[in-house]
Write a protein that holds these residues in place. Sequence first.
Motif, PDB file in Angstrom:
ATOM      1  N   LYS A 171      -1.854  -2.639   9.257  1.00  0.00           N
ATOM      2  CA  LYS A 171      -1.081  -2.976   9.470  1.00  0.00           C
ATOM      3  C   LYS A 171      -0.088  -3.540   8.042  1.00  0.00           C
ATOM      4  N   ARG A 172      -0.687  -4.099   7.218  1.00  0.00           N
ATOM      5  CA  ARG A 172       0.003  -4.064   5.800  1.00  0.00           C
ATOM      6  C   ARG A 172       1.029  -2.811   5.284  1.00  0.00           C
ATOM      7  N   LEU A 173       0.171  -2.122   5.385  1.00  0.00           N
ATOM      8  CA  LEU A 173       1.453  -0.434   5.020  1.00  0.00           C
ATOM      9  C   LEU A 173       3.058  -0.497   6.188  1.00  0.00           C
ATOM     10  N   LEU A 174       2.078  -1.071   7.617  1.00  0.00           N
ATOM     11  CA  LEU A 174       3.304  -0.818   8.300  1.00  0.00           C
ATOM     12  C   LEU A 174       4.251  -2.047   7.896  1.00  0.00           C
ATOM     13  N   SER A 175       3.990  -3.451   7.817  1.00  0.00           N
ATOM     14  CA  SER A 175       5.004  -4.002   6.776  1.00  0.00           C
ATOM     15  C   SER A 175       6.105  -4.211   5.623  1.00  0.00           C
ATOM     16  N   ASN A 176       4.488  -3.083   5.077  1.00  0.00           N
ATOM     17  CA  ASN A 176       5.287  -2.640   3.630  1.00  0.00           C
ATOM     18  C   ASN A 176       6.143  -1.583   3.437  1.00  0.00           C
ATOM     19  N   GLY A 177       6.076  -0.641   4.976  1.00  0.00           N
ATOM     20  CA  GLY A 177       7.395   0.267   4.864  1.00  0.00           C
ATOM     21  C   GLY A 177       6.611   1.477   4.268  1.00  0.00           C
ATOM     22  N   ASN A 178       5.356   1.630   3.781  1.00  0.00           N
ATOM     23  CA  ASN A 178       4.814   2.554   3.963  1.00  0.00           C
ATOM     24  C   ASN A 178       3.727   3.081   5.026  1.00  0.00           C
ATOM     25  N   PHE A 179       4.972   3.515   5.764  1.00  0.00           N
ATOM     26  CA  PHE A 179       4.469   4.684   7.492  1.00  0.00           C
ATOM     27  C   PHE A 179       4.160   5.241   6.926  1.00  0.00           C
TER      28      PHE A 179
END
Lengths: 537, 238
Positions: free
Chosen positions: B7-15
């Motif tokens: 979820k952190r990667l997702l919210s940081n744009g690291n899809f």
Amino acid sequence: MIPIILWAVMLSSDPPVSLADVTESSGLQFVTTSGAVPSTHILEVKGGGVALIDFDEDGDEDLFFPNGATLAAPESGPGARLYENLGGLRFADATARMGVAFRRWGFGVASGDIDGNGHEDLFIACLGQDVLLLGQGGGRFVDATADWLPPDDDWNTGAALADIDLDGDLDLYVCGYVKVDPAAPLPAASFKGIPVLAGPRGYVAEPDRLLLNEGGRFVDHSEALGIRAGPDRFALNVVALDVSGDGRIDLFVGNDSQPDSLWVNDGTGHFNDRGAPSGASTNLEGSGQATMGIAVGDVDANGFPDLLTTNFSSDTNTLHLNLDGGFLDDRTSQYGIGAPSRTWCGWGASFVDLDHDGDEDLVGVNGHVYPQATRELMDSEYRQPLMVMERMGPRFVARDSGLGSHVDRSMVATDLDGDLDVDLVVIELNGPVRVIENRSAGAVPGSAIAIRLIDSVHPGNLRGIGARIDVAGPDGARLARRWVIGGGPFQSTASREVHVGIPESMRSTPLTITVRWPDGVTQSAEARAGERLTVKR
Amino acid sequence: MRLSVGKRLLSNGNFAGAEAVFRALHQSHPDHPRASFLLGLAIHKQKRYAEARPLLERSDALASSMDGDVVAAIFPEAAHVPHFLGWCTYYLGDLDASARHFDAHIALVPGEFDSQFGRGIVAIDQDDLEAAQQHLHLALQLIDVPGADGQLAMPRPKDRAKVLVRLGDVALRRDQVEEARAQYEEAVTLWPAHHEGWAKLARVLDRLHQPEAAAKAREQQQRVLEQLGRVGDGGGGQ
């Protein structure tokens, strides 16, 4: 006013469009070459086009394919093919018989009587020096490249012949794509996170050229006539016709991954790019698209030519309605063209009335450039179906052709068998050329007319490229407007014969055909549905 | 652990990073609706809609087969699956499915702005201008919904601008060119980084025979594109 229920019944009872692959029985057995399989270099993915040319002068359209080559031997491919139309959708390979020996890497091709000797010629846009083959009669050609064409070392793609300076002979617009070294592709790019072959971004664009026919040679007037005013772009396709409605030939150029260009003739022979201010250069969102195919038709029946462009996957094909000759509005959504095309990578396309109901349908070919393309990885398959979009009232509706999926690149639509309906020739990348017969239930005898032009006043533009043709009913109301265009579907020569499906109510009444020749002179003739009319002057 | 990292990667744009984490999660919990959703979402964010669609559909189906209380406990995002399916199917060209999914999301979460917006866009593609206008106006109203304290939330100029641009498209489609101009002008005033808004404003100004103003709008579009690193993407011509 037609009640909605009746309208729905009329739509549902419309005979369906039906196409059949008759390649096997046609005698046209030819597999194109465009590099290796799978493609690894941008040179390998554009494929080549086809020219309709009546080389044997028997009144039907024969076929010329410039064909490509390989990265290992770009100057020495398997060679072009010339096919004689025997009638009845049968063809014979006339390449050797006619001494055609072009073996370089050809892309676009344009046919017309360039030297005005009464025999059609062939211009081939190539990797490296373009080529001009002049028809000598009897199906023979001589290579007149050295005499006629300025030297060039570019990779050229689409080309269009038209009498651009209105001096009675055919001039030439050639699209320049990118500077490439067949032996040195750029490092891989990325598409949706997948490494893919690079380009066109990252390459340097080649210039387009506007060559005027000065009798015995083409002279490059690009600079003087304004074509070099802006930056060079990745041009792939061009159509020549009067877009602005002032009677002069304009040029719409499809550019890859960049805004398209609309070169409007200002009346002095000079051209200005009105692409952006006219609205034609981008889609509604203001994005330049990867324009490959260009189709011309009067979709809204307002008398101005509308422009459809085919584009890359995860984008849409785009329909620009020509509102008044000066402004072209993106009406892709209005006509239902956008959504079905999101998963296609589109190439050659044409508006044609397949089912003879009086309105033009839309046909085109699709196929991805990335061999890795799958629906899961790129939302789009490598092999894709034909685009068959039937005009149903105010919208176009996608139909399943039932003809499978291919990696197609170009096509032409014309009446190959003389039965007054439009058939297709489809060019697949490194695949067999296909002949597609129109078997639509509505395309019955007596339901259409075909019109071809012979201009004896200007024999240098014998087939009347640039002319506009109206078909009107007995009350004078216009049923259809068509343009004889230069360039067209994709790297191919569009049919110079105009085809109009006639609605049932008009099939037994006299029709008035009005031709506006490229020099502005108008001429009328009478015809009935079921006729193939030649308008001469 | 994997969930919070993903979820952190997702919210940081690291899809892509999020996809890798959620793929592992999905492999270990193939029948968990949330695992399927999160993997689908990470793929959706990378614009691979055809791959994302079945994952989101499976997530929706799995959640639908469970007791509501259980779903609420294990899958807090469950109600939003149709929203992402709405966009997935839209970008795959399936307008009917897209409308259905957006409608489903609106029914589940009536206050959700982006599904009203998406539904409006689908209606434009269907050439149903009445419906488009209705959904887009509803989207605008949702932006203005006051919070529990009676105060309006953040002004949300970007969302408002997005909707105004689409209302401009509806007006333009109706040949109400002045109305379209007003919508586009308000949009780019609210959110000057809306390059599509500038492009569309230029288009209507050209149509209104104001070439100098159009050229300025086009310059603004180019400036924004350059700031976004998308030089040469739009505009063009003289």
